[in-house]
Design an enzyme around this catalytic site. Sequence first.
Site, short mmCIF file in Angstrom:
data_model
loop_
_atom_site.label_atom_id
_atom_site.label_comp_id
_atom_site.label_asym_id
_atom_site.label_seq_id
_atom_site.Cartn_x
_atom_site.Cartn_y
_atom_site.Cartn_z
N ARG A 279 14.20 46.69 45.62
CA ARG A 279 15.57 46.39 46.03
C ARG A 279 15.64 45.44 47.22
NH1 ARG A 279 18.75 50.09 43.49
NH2 ARG A 279 20.37 50.21 45.04
N LEU B 153 23.07 47.27 46.87
CA LEU B 153 23.82 48.39 47.45
C LEU B 153 23.29 49.71 46.91
CD1 LEU B 153 26.24 49.16 49.23
CD2 LEU B 153 27.62 49.15 47.16
N ASP B 154 22.93 50.58 47.81
CA ASP B 154 22.47 51.91 47.42
C ASP B 154 23.66 52.85 47.31
OD1 ASP B 154 19.63 51.58 47.33
OD2 ASP B 154 19.64 51.45 49.51
N VAL B 155 23.70 53.59 46.23
CA VAL B 155 24.71 54.62 46.05
C VAL B 155 23.99 55.97 46.14
CG1 VAL B 155 26.42 55.61 44.48
CG2 VAL B 155 26.10 53.13 44.59
#
Length: 176
Positions: free
Chosen positions: A3, A8-10
């Site tokens: 990444r 964007l990490d959820v």
Amino acid sequence: MDRVGRMLDVMTFHNLRFLRSDFDEGLLEELIREAPSNVRIEDNHVVFRYLYASRQLTPLDVYLMDAKVPREARVAAAVDYGYAIKDLAAAGTFAGDYTPKNFGVNRLGRVFLYDYDDLDDLVRWNFRSLPEPPWWAETLPYDDWLSKGEWDVFPGHDFRVFTVPAREGDSFLKYH
């Protein structure tokens, strides 16, 4: 996929508990009414069966058009957009759809990809130079004479989607 700090990490939480006193009663009523299978009250706590959280972003296309954002910040975001694309490519990630609406800007001005619909391994794709049209096809659209395989990409044609507004476009092109 790596990444590289550009996606964007959820975060997913299960059975997350908050004090009931942290909620406005109107909001609590709405949560229970709209999501009864996901929100419940236990003693003096509000429990969410599932809760998804992520960093707050402003869509890049909105950010770049916002007159309230200082020009220096818009230029920096346009330049960082190019670096985000390069960082993803260096990690072997092909986003497929590089339009600014699929990227967002955090409160510190860093650009992240948040739409993962078209992610793929970069090595699967064939990047080709766009040939000159033959004499008989000079006025025809590319699709009428150009042979394009499923995995072919013509950056000179396909990446016209780098639609950075004109006022920041020069800065984007200076670096990218």
